[in-house]
Design an enzyme around this catalytic site. Structure first.
Site, PDB file in Angstrom:
ATOM      1  N   SER A 125       0.817  -1.213   0.000  1.00 27.19           N
ATOM      2  CA  SER A 125       0.000   0.000   0.000  1.00 27.19           C
ATOM      3  C   SER A 125       0.850   1.262   0.000  1.00 27.19           C
ATOM      4  O   SER A 125       0.320   2.356  -0.206  1.00 27.19           O
ATOM      5  CB  SER A 125      -0.920   0.016   1.223  1.00 27.19           C
ATOM      6  OG  SER A 125      -0.151   0.006   2.417  1.00 27.19           O
ATOM      7  N   HIS A 146      -2.539  -3.118  -5.892  1.00 22.92           N
ATOM      8  CA  HIS A 146      -2.938  -2.654  -4.570  1.00 22.92           C
ATOM      9  C   HIS A 146      -4.453  -2.700  -4.411  1.00 22.92           C
ATOM     10  O   HIS A 146      -5.175  -1.870  -4.959  1.00 22.92           O
ATOM     11  CB  HIS A 146      -2.418  -1.236  -4.323  1.00 22.92           C
ATOM     12  CG  HIS A 146      -2.824  -0.675  -2.996  1.00 22.92           C
ATOM     13  ND1 HIS A 146      -3.053   0.671  -2.797  1.00 22.92           N
ATOM     14  CD2 HIS A 146      -3.059  -1.282  -1.807  1.00 22.92           C
ATOM     15  CE1 HIS A 146      -3.400   0.873  -1.539  1.00 22.92           C
ATOM     16  NE2 HIS A 146      -3.418  -0.304  -0.924  1.00 22.92           N
ATOM     17  N   GLU A 158      -5.418  -0.333  -7.509  1.00 27.64           N
ATOM     18  CA  GLU A 158      -4.339   0.419  -8.147  1.00 27.64           C
ATOM     19  C   GLU A 158      -3.363  -0.555  -8.795  1.00 27.64           C
ATOM     20  O   GLU A 158      -2.874  -1.479  -8.141  1.00 27.64           O
ATOM     21  CB  GLU A 158      -3.607   1.284  -7.120  1.00 27.64           C
ATOM     22  CG  GLU A 158      -4.450   2.418  -6.562  1.00 27.64           C
ATOM     23  CD  GLU A 158      -3.691   3.282  -5.569  1.00 27.64           C
ATOM     24  OE1 GLU A 158      -3.730   4.514  -5.700  1.00 27.64           O
ATOM     25  OE2 GLU A 158      -3.053   2.711  -4.656  1.00 27.64           O
ATOM     26  N   ASN A 196      -3.659   7.568  -1.920  1.00 28.13           N
ATOM     27  CA  ASN A 196      -3.127   8.221  -0.726  1.00 28.13           C
ATOM     28  C   ASN A 196      -2.499   9.574  -1.047  1.00 28.13           C
ATOM     29  O   ASN A 196      -2.545  10.496  -0.219  1.00 28.13           O
ATOM     30  CB  ASN A 196      -2.104   7.310  -0.040  1.00 28.13           C
ATOM     31  CG  ASN A 196      -2.773   6.234   0.781  1.00 28.13           C
ATOM     32  OD1 ASN A 196      -3.798   6.463   1.402  1.00 28.13           O
ATOM     33  ND2 ASN A 196      -2.213   5.035   0.779  1.00 28.13           N
TER      34      ASN A 196
END
Length: 511
Positions: A125, A146, A158, A196
């Site tokens: 991650s 991910h 992802e 993120n």
């Protein structure tokens, strides 16, 4: 490699924690044979039982047929350790602990026992896919895949290419993700990948607002929910994730982009993390929790106040009519406010005090109201240090009489909702500007991975790119803080009248 995704029959999932079990459930339900592997045999047995139980519960709820549940369960195969013979594996997905050395060691061993056609994927991650692959003899076989927790419900995946990942693998993995019913986005192998990274726009600006004493956490969260339409405010989100997780991510993304001001973390989260105020998991964070339930303070009561006339400055086109209609008969219609009137201004990217000075308005009676959202839900009232408290209470009473909740905050170069939205949009535009991801992937990642009502570029188009640019330029001019410098992607498209979601003309288009 054409047709690879359709030909995949067997996938090995290494690691049987929450993520490993979720990936196994998704893959088996999607028709793949799933080899479950772990260094602990008992963990594999428990994982098979867990996933089988999930299929049984889904069948009991009518979300899959009993036949499909039985078939999916039959596709789960425990194997004797991560390095059991893997001749039939088309794909290996690693879901072990987040540690570069651990992952490198595992993949170096997998590389030796997997046939040359097997694709290797890490579910990291936050770690660099390139760094993990650097320990391989053939790093072209490795990519990032991910998934988000809980895997069966979080549709986003992802797909990350490392610096030496074979060119065909990202496309093949995106096709496989779609085959399994999830939504892939191509993410860069940069700190935070895509979700993120994009998510820093909201939380870093919320922390900046708190650090400036503009508003309290509950005020910011209520504005974020009611004005912007977020399902969860930034401080609720930090409490849910836990500062022991969130603060290191804030710091790692910031340092990974060499102290980029737009991504700057806050002293507030470090201090609270060190104090053990982690959030829901510790029973106290920005909120207190009792038996896991957030204890949100009630809305502040509106104090009694003398009724006074209200005069609305037409700071933006249509503001006087819109706010005047909302307030009703108590609104003065003259060209200038009377000596007793409370004055409301509603600017974008400016403080109420700035508007008062520019237009010669009586500063002690001037308050700001955020026009973002068209006054349709929660109203935000900005108070500057020189305001007469009696005038402020009269304004608060007049706004509360509309039936809308009112949040009182400190007057600042832009209201809270404008700052949050501008930061979200600007960070998304900066990702597009650097060609880290395509505009549609940025928006898809944020909608599905963060649960925002719109992606950042879509949101900028909805609010108006020119309006977002005004807010950022106003903040930058007032504070001098480089965190507010507008992305060129945003500035150019706003000035050209192009949508933020448009790639526009590039040099390569001429060749």
């Amino acid at each position: 490699m054409d047709g690879w995704a359709e030909r995949v029959g067997t996938v090995r999932v290494v690691g049987t924690g929450v993520m490993g079990r979720g990936i196994a459930q998704l893959a088996a339900a999607g028709g793949l044979t799933v080899e479950l592997a772990d260094v602990r045999p008992e963990a594999v047995t428990a994982a098979v039982d867990h996933v089988s139980g999930m299929f049984g519960r889904l069948a009991a709820k009518g979300r899959m047929t009993a036949e499909d549940a039985a078939a999916a369960t039959a596709r789960l195969r425990p194997v004797a350790g991560p390095l059991a013979p893997a001749d039939g594996c088309d794909l290996v997905i690693e879901a072990v602990r987040e540690d570069v050395a651990t992952k490198r060691e595992l993949f170096a061993a997998l590389e030796k026992i997997c046939p040359g056609h097997t694709v290797l994927a890490t579910n990291t991650s936050s770690l660099s896919v390139t760094a993990i692959g650097a320990g391989l003899a053939d790093p072209s076989r490795l990519a990032g895949l991910h998934f988000f927790n809980p895997v069966p419900l979080m549709r986003l995946v992802e797909v990350i290419a490392g610096a030496r990942t074979a060119a065909w693998i990202p496309g093949a993995l995106t096709d496989l993700v779609r085959r399994l019913g999830h939504e892939p986005v191509l993410a860069p192998d940069t700190p935070g990948f895509l979700v993120n990274h994009a998510g820093r726009g909201l939380v870093t600006e919320a922390l900046q607002i708190l650090g400036e004493a503009v508003a309290e956490p509950v005020d910011v969260d209520r504005i974020a929910r009611d004005v912007l339409g977020l399902r969860m405010g930034p401080f609720e989100l930090l409490d849910l994730t836990g500062l022991d997780v969130s603060h290191p991510v804030l710091e790692s993304i910031w340092t990974g982009f060499y102290d980029e001001p737009r991504l700057r973390p806050s002293r507030i989260t470090r201090a609270r993390m060190e104090a053990g105020l982690l959030g829901r998991k510790s029973g106290e964070g920005f909120y207190r929790y009792v038996d896991g339930a957030k204890q949100e303070p009630p809305e502040a009561a509106v104090p009694a106040a003398e009724a006074r006339p209200v005069w609305v400055h037409d700071t933006e086109p249509g503001v006087r009519d819109a706010l005047g209609s909302l307030l009703g008969q108590n609104v003065e219609r003259g060209e200038r406010p009377s000596a007793d009137a409370v004055v409301l201004v509603a600017p974008y990217g400016r403080s109420a005090l700035d508007v008062a000075r520019e237009h010669g308005l009586p500063a002690e009676r001037v308050l700001g109201v955020d026009p973002l959202g068209g006054f349709a839900s929660r109203l935000t009232l900005g108070v500057h240090p020189g305001m007469d408290p009696a005038a402020g209470r009269a304004a608060l009473a007049a706004l509360a009489a509309t039936g809308r909740p009112v949040t009182v905050v400190r007057d600042a170069p832009a209201p809270v909702a404008q700052r949050l939205l501008a930061s979200i949009v600007n960070v998304g535009c900066a990702i597009a500007e650097q060609r880290l991801a395509r505009a549609d992937d940025i928006d898809t990642a944020v909608r599905l991975g963060l649960g925002y009502p719109r992606g950042p570029l879509e949101w900028g188009d909805h609010a108006g790119a020119a309006t977002v640019l005004r807010v950022l330029r106003g903040l930058h001019a007032a504070t001098g803080d480089p965190r507010y410098r507008p992305s060129l992607w945003l500035a150019e498209r706003a000035e050209l009248g192009l949508p933020l979601t448009a790639a526009g003309t590039a040099p390569g288009d001429l060749l």
